[in-house]
Enzyme design. Structure first.
Site, short mmCIF file in Angstrom:
data_model
loop_
_atom_site.label_atom_id
_atom_site.label_comp_id
_atom_site.label_asym_id
_atom_site.label_seq_id
_atom_site.Cartn_x
_atom_site.Cartn_y
_atom_site.Cartn_z
CG HIS A 1 74.47 -110.29 5.87
ND1 HIS A 1 75.42 -109.44 6.41
CD2 HIS A 1 74.64 -110.23 4.53
CE1 HIS A 1 76.11 -108.88 5.44
NE2 HIS A 1 75.67 -109.36 4.27
CG HIS B 1 73.49 -112.94 0.65
ND1 HIS B 1 72.98 -111.82 0.02
CD2 HIS B 1 74.60 -112.52 1.31
CE1 HIS B 1 73.76 -110.78 0.28
NE2 HIS B 1 74.75 -111.17 1.05
P1 AMP Z 1 76.66 -108.09 1.62
O1 AMP Z 1 77.14 -107.42 0.38
O2 AMP Z 1 76.92 -109.56 1.65
O3 AMP Z 1 77.14 -107.38 2.87
O4 AMP Z 1 75.08 -108.00 1.58
C1 AMP Z 1 74.36 -106.90 2.01
C2 AMP Z 1 73.01 -107.01 1.38
O5 AMP Z 1 72.12 -106.17 2.10
C3 AMP Z 1 72.95 -106.59 -0.09
O6 AMP Z 1 72.52 -107.69 -0.89
C4 AMP Z 1 71.93 -105.45 -0.09
O7 AMP Z 1 71.11 -105.46 -1.22
C5 AMP Z 1 71.15 -105.71 1.18
N1 AMP Z 1 70.52 -104.56 1.80
C6 AMP Z 1 71.07 -103.36 2.08
N2 AMP Z 1 70.18 -102.56 2.66
C7 AMP Z 1 69.03 -103.26 2.77
C8 AMP Z 1 67.73 -102.98 3.27
N3 AMP Z 1 67.42 -101.79 3.82
N4 AMP Z 1 66.78 -103.95 3.20
C9 AMP Z 1 67.07 -105.14 2.65
N5 AMP Z 1 68.28 -105.48 2.16
C10 AMP Z 1 69.24 -104.55 2.21
#
Ligand code: AMP
Length: 118
Positions: free
Chosen positions: A104, A106
């Site tokens: 993903h 950001h």
């Molecule tokens: P990372 O730490 O780079 O793996 O980012 C994962 C991101 O997913 C974090 O910023 C979380 O806030 C986000 N996240 C986790 N669960 C959800 C969800 N159900 N909907 C939207 N974002 C989410």
């Protein structure tokens, strides 16, 4: 390899859990981060992960989807009028801060972003 169906983002793609859509095309889905770290914070993911649990798993077979993800970032920036600037982040692995094993990107914007990150 992590099974794509085990991750929360796969459930989001399957609409098994809700998300706030920002952008969608044939290959890419973008939605609001549930825990935003800036006024604008969304996540851009491929609809089919193709084994990309993280960027470190990338090989030549992923060139197409990696390009589509980056192009989607540019389209989202235009759509959301992020002309003042934005930051893209791909957290990779444990020390990289990755918490979801599904590649993903950001997109973070809407305030002055300091550098280097913590
Ligand atoms: P990372 O730490 O780079 O793996 O980012 C994962 C991101 O997913 C974090 O910023 C979380 O806030 C986000 N996240 C986790 N669960 C959800 C969800 N159900 N909907 C939207 N974002 C989410």
């Amino acid at each position: 390899m992590v099974d794509q169906e085990d991750t929360i983002f796969h459930k989001i793609i399957k609409k098994e859990i809700p998300s706030k859509m920002i952008y969608e095309d044939e290959d890419v889905y973008a939605f609001k981060d549930i825990n935003p770290c800036a006024p604008f914070h969304c996540l851009v993911i491929p609809k089919n992960m193709q084994g990309l649990s993280s960027l470190s798993k990338a090989n030549e077979s992923h060139l197409d989807i990696l390009g589509k993800l980056m192009l989607a970032v540019s389209k989202i920036a235009a759509q959301e009028k992020l002309e003042k600037g934005f930051r893209t982040v791909i957290n990779t692995g444990e020390e990289g801060g990755q918490t979801v094993d599904y590649i993903h990107i950001h997109i973070i914007a809407g305030r002055n972003l300091s550098w280097p990150p913590g």
